[in-house]
Design a protein around this motif. Sequence first.
Motif, short mmCIF file in Angstrom:
data_model
loop_
_atom_site.label_atom_id
_atom_site.label_comp_id
_atom_site.label_asym_id
_atom_site.label_seq_id
_atom_site.Cartn_x
_atom_site.Cartn_y
_atom_site.Cartn_z
N ARG A 74 0.87 -1.17 0.00
CA ARG A 74 0.00 0.00 0.00
C ARG A 74 0.90 1.22 0.00
N LEU A 75 1.09 1.82 -1.17
CA LEU A 75 1.97 2.96 -1.34
C LEU A 75 1.15 4.23 -1.41
N ASP A 76 1.38 5.11 -0.45
CA ASP A 76 0.61 6.36 -0.39
C ASP A 76 -0.89 6.09 -0.48
N GLY A 77 -1.33 5.02 0.19
CA GLY A 77 -2.74 4.71 0.27
C GLY A 77 -3.30 3.89 -0.87
N LYS A 78 -2.48 3.57 -1.90
CA LYS A 78 -2.96 2.81 -3.05
C LYS A 78 -2.28 1.44 -3.07
N TRP A 79 -3.09 0.39 -3.24
CA TRP A 79 -2.56 -0.96 -3.27
C TRP A 79 -1.99 -1.29 -4.66
N CYS A 80 -0.86 -2.03 -4.65
CA CYS A 80 -0.26 -2.45 -5.90
C CYS A 80 0.55 -3.72 -5.67
N GLU A 81 0.86 -4.42 -6.76
CA GLU A 81 1.73 -5.59 -6.73
C GLU A 81 3.05 -5.20 -7.37
N ILE A 82 4.15 -5.49 -6.71
CA ILE A 82 5.46 -5.11 -7.23
C ILE A 82 6.42 -6.28 -7.13
N ASP A 83 7.44 -6.26 -7.97
CA ASP A 83 8.51 -7.24 -7.90
C ASP A 83 9.73 -6.53 -7.33
N GLY A 84 10.04 -6.84 -6.09
CA GLY A 84 11.10 -6.11 -5.41
C GLY A 84 12.49 -6.62 -5.65
N MET A 85 12.68 -7.53 -6.61
CA MET A 85 14.00 -8.12 -6.87
C MET A 85 14.55 -8.77 -5.61
N ILE A 86 13.67 -9.47 -4.86
CA ILE A 86 14.09 -10.20 -3.68
C ILE A 86 14.53 -11.59 -4.11
N GLY A 87 15.75 -11.98 -3.73
CA GLY A 87 16.28 -13.27 -4.14
C GLY A 87 15.86 -14.40 -3.22
N SER A 88 15.77 -15.59 -3.78
CA SER A 88 15.52 -16.80 -3.00
C SER A 88 16.36 -17.91 -3.63
N THR A 401 5.23 4.30 11.05
CA THR A 401 4.02 3.92 10.31
C THR A 401 4.34 3.18 9.01
N ASN A 402 5.58 3.29 8.54
CA ASN A 402 6.01 2.51 7.38
C ASN A 402 6.44 1.15 7.89
N ARG A 403 5.68 0.12 7.55
CA ARG A 403 5.92 -1.15 8.25
C ARG A 403 5.49 -2.36 7.43
N LEU A 404 6.10 -3.48 7.78
CA LEU A 404 5.70 -4.77 7.24
C LEU A 404 4.44 -5.24 7.94
N VAL A 405 3.49 -5.77 7.17
CA VAL A 405 2.25 -6.32 7.72
C VAL A 405 2.05 -7.69 7.07
N PRO A 406 2.64 -8.75 7.62
CA PRO A 406 2.61 -10.06 6.94
C PRO A 406 1.20 -10.58 6.73
N ASP A 407 1.04 -11.34 5.66
CA ASP A 407 -0.22 -12.01 5.37
C ASP A 407 -0.30 -13.26 6.24
N PRO A 408 -1.24 -13.34 7.18
CA PRO A 408 -1.29 -14.50 8.09
C PRO A 408 -1.63 -15.80 7.38
N THR A 409 -2.14 -15.73 6.17
CA THR A 409 -2.54 -16.94 5.45
C THR A 409 -1.51 -17.40 4.43
N ARG A 413 3.99 -14.37 1.05
CA ARG A 413 3.48 -13.07 0.59
C ARG A 413 3.92 -11.97 1.54
N PHE A 414 4.84 -11.12 1.08
CA PHE A 414 5.24 -9.95 1.87
C PHE A 414 4.24 -8.83 1.60
N VAL A 415 3.78 -8.20 2.66
CA VAL A 415 2.84 -7.07 2.56
C VAL A 415 3.40 -5.93 3.40
N PHE A 416 3.44 -4.73 2.85
CA PHE A 416 3.87 -3.60 3.66
C PHE A 416 3.06 -2.36 3.31
N HIS A 417 3.04 -1.43 4.27
CA HIS A 417 2.43 -0.12 4.11
C HIS A 417 3.56 0.91 4.09
N TYR A 418 3.51 1.82 3.13
CA TYR A 418 4.57 2.83 3.03
C TYR A 418 4.00 4.11 2.46
#
Length: 531
Positions: A74-88, A401-409, A413-418
């Motif tokens: 949730r970026l500036d109040g708007k939800w979106c899906e992004i690819d953060g280039m996080i490696g696994s 207030t900028n924080r990670l909010v994990p999806d409990p299910t 799935r990483f979820v954050f508000h920023y």
Amino acid sequence: MAEIATMTWDVIVIGTGIGGGSVGRRLTELGLKVLFLEKGPDLGDAKVPGLAIDQTDPESRMAVGAWPKQISARLDGKWCEIDGMIGSNVGGTSAFYAATLERPERHDLDNAEHLPHPTGGWPVGFEEMRPWFEMAERYYEISGESDPLDPVPANLPAPPRALPKSDIDLMADLVRSGMHPYQTHMAARFVPGCENCFGRRCHRRCKMDGRSAGVLPAMESGRATLIDRCNVSRIEADATGVQSLICNRDGETVTLKAHRYVLAGGGLGSPSLMLRSRNEYWPEGLGNRNDMVGRNLMFHLSEIIAIWAGRGRGEPVASRSISMRDLYFMNGERLGTVQSMGLTAGYGEILHVLHNRFDTSALRKLRPLRVGLRLPARIATTMLGHAKLFVGVLEDLPYATNRLVPDPTDEDRFVFHYDISDELRRRRAIFREKMRAAFRPHKALFMAATPQLNFAHPCGTLRYGDDPASSVLDRDCRVHGLDNLYVTDSSFMPTSNGVNPSLTIAANALRVADRIAESMRPRLAAAESLG
């Protein structure tokens, strides 16, 4: 796996990126037995294709070393899906990084008076960190030149690199205009063709990352074991310490035990695992008695600018050669580093910028005009040629207030508000103005009009400090209230600084490794006396 589950390790390290690989290597050098756990595959030295921009299938993503799910934000109040280039994969996100490893500045670690609100600052100052910066530079074989503005320049272990003529000419222009450019600090063994691996996975080990500089040397010592495709679903802890890890691999669930545990799953992965590991002793999640886990999320803002240095001065070459810190800290403002990206821009890139600007302008509904942008893009390319791309790394600052909010299910799935703060927007405007002035009289074009967060640089979500009320970790990066759980990834950082965080992560991981070894010396001495 069954045999490994019967053992009690000296240290289990969760994650094999810069933080995990560095701490594990150092621990083996200090004589400890280390077990590396990596969620993704060990791709070895295989050459694998890059991640398709529209790839969302978890198995396909994991097969090329990417995190299985995109990020929900949730970026500036708007939800979106992004690819953060996080490696696994073994090497983590560092397998894809650009191998730019630079020290922060002294004021970054020594005080916090220039921040918009109190943070507690860095409990370990620059001078205390200096030996670990030097050790990390040796581990990662850093080459480059000293920053001419640094009062105590770094003594890099590898010699400077040969630069293309276009970079030599541009550096001379910058010096004449009053700037202080230097050769970027890079973690790479330079061999023909290796310049193509920056920003993507390297299959020839020329790029020094969490795998090549950390995990592999640890394995070669004979004191480390690696389990890939191993998902740590839960950390089991009582009131004072971690008892075990619950892990899944190939459908099998096992319990793993150690005397010490190191969490190095990244700025989003580590706090997510701690929040998922709730129990009767830690009902809000491990280390979360003061609701600090996952808060203070920071990235960097990337300001990309195309610079045309003029024809006849060496054809632009895609090389990551030039850095300068003239704009790092100006008139009390925390700004950042400016560096060449190793990319050039031509007709397609210019047209893309013009399209973006049109789509956010008052003329955006007049779609036929958009087609006409091809002509100015073609004229600009014909007249000016290809440009070098530079990026300004603008420091982000912590807000609770900028924080990670994990999806409990869904643990993948990483979820954050920023929300982009007003002070960040203000500093961005100053930074852009200063960047443009630094490159005069050359032609320049910013590649984006709106703020661009660097989602590959999440940090600050498990900040360290002396006060448990405002931090999650103590000065040794041990979780407050848990005597055997440490963190060595980017989440420990109280501020993001104005440079890529990789060297700081590596240096801190090496420091923490020594603290862990010191805490285990009585046990090791007792074991040696018995055997």
